[in-house]
Design an enzyme around this catalytic site. Structure first.
Site, mmCIF file in Angstrom:
data_model
loop_
_atom_site.group_PDB
_atom_site.id
_atom_site.type_symbol
_atom_site.label_atom_id
_atom_site.label_comp_id
_atom_site.label_asym_id
_atom_site.label_seq_id
_atom_site.Cartn_x
_atom_site.Cartn_y
_atom_site.Cartn_z
ATOM 1 N N TYR A 18 -12.751 -12.382 2.395
ATOM 2 C CA TYR A 18 -12.013 -11.151 2.682
ATOM 3 C C TYR A 18 -12.197 -10.644 4.111
ATOM 4 C CZ TYR A 18 -11.544 -11.281 -2.339
ATOM 5 O OH TYR A 18 -11.256 -11.677 -3.619
ATOM 6 N N HIS A 23 -7.316 -4.927 3.799
ATOM 7 C CA HIS A 23 -8.110 -4.066 2.918
ATOM 8 C C HIS A 23 -9.490 -3.783 3.506
ATOM 9 C CE1 HIS A 23 -7.269 -2.137 -0.778
ATOM 10 N NE2 HIS A 23 -7.744 -3.010 -1.644
ATOM 11 N N ASN A 67 -12.455 -1.741 -5.723
ATOM 12 C CA ASN A 67 -12.184 -0.855 -6.855
ATOM 13 C C ASN A 67 -13.444 -0.292 -7.499
ATOM 14 O OD1 ASN A 67 -9.607 -1.655 -6.283
ATOM 15 N ND2 ASN A 67 -9.268 -2.737 -8.190
ATOM 16 N N ASN A 113 -7.366 2.660 -4.990
ATOM 17 C CA ASN A 113 -8.364 2.459 -6.044
ATOM 18 C C ASN A 113 -9.804 2.596 -5.562
ATOM 19 O OD1 ASN A 113 -6.530 2.154 -8.147
ATOM 20 N ND2 ASN A 113 -6.227 -0.001 -7.667
#
EC number: 3.1.1.29
Length: 190
Positions: A18, A23, A67, A113
């Site tokens: 990631y 994000h 999340n 979230n």
């Protein structure tokens, strides 16, 4: 009156997979601040995060997925006995294009979230945040691929400028408070 910033939380997803994804904009800003201050992140497995010490402030990256960010931030806030208003959160924002940052004193999750998890585990919406524009996906139904995707080569220059602007906004907020910082940085066009 604004509470002094005691903890800066950058939201993102852990792991190499990631790195440099949209994000992870919060992690990217935190990495710049850590580099500026010569701070090194160390794992705090008990509270599910990585922590670095800046000048009078903790830098925190949840090691949970986005999340579940509250599983780190709530316990950190309670362990250090922090007022939620002194916990400054940096997160990605699809409702703003890349190049735009906005400071906010408090508020709802707005569909994010990671912020929903923070609100649930902190027990309040009253914490300041910096929303880092990452733009909307190009097509319908592509939101997950968009937020988990890497910035395109043609976006890299604007990304670097925006990371610098976000870093400046955090530093200004630390010195002058979220209200004054918002009056300045929210007025700056993308």
């Amino acid at each position: 009156m604004d509470a002094p910033v005691k903890m800066i939380v950058g939201l993102g997803n852990p792991g190499r997979t990631y790195e440099d994804t949209r994000h992870n904009a919060g992690f990217m800003v935190l990495d710049r601040l850590a580099a500026r201050w010569g701070a090194v992140f160390k794992a705090d497995r008990q509270r599910k995060c990585e922590v670095a010490a800046g000048p009078g402030v903790l830098l925190v990256k949840p090691s949970t997925f986005m999340n579940e960010s509250g599983l780190c931030v709530g316990p950190m806030m309670r362990f250090f006995k922090l007022d939620p208003r002194s916990v400054f959160v940096i997160h990605d924002e699809v409702d703003f294009p890349l190049g735009v940052i906005k400071l906010r004193e408090k508020g709802s999750a707005g569909g994010h979230n990671g912020i929903k998890s923070l609100i649930a585990h902190m027990g309040t919406q009253e914490f300041p945040r910096l929303r880092f524009g990452i733009g909307q996906p190009r097509g319908k139904g592509e939101m997950i691929g968009h937020v988990l995707g890497k910035f395109r080569p043609e976006e890299r220059e604007l990304l670097d400028v925006t990371l610098g602007k976000a870093e400046d906004a955090v530093l200004y907020t630390m010195e002058h408070g979220i209200t004054r910082a918002g009056n300045i940085f929210n007025a700056v066009p993308g």
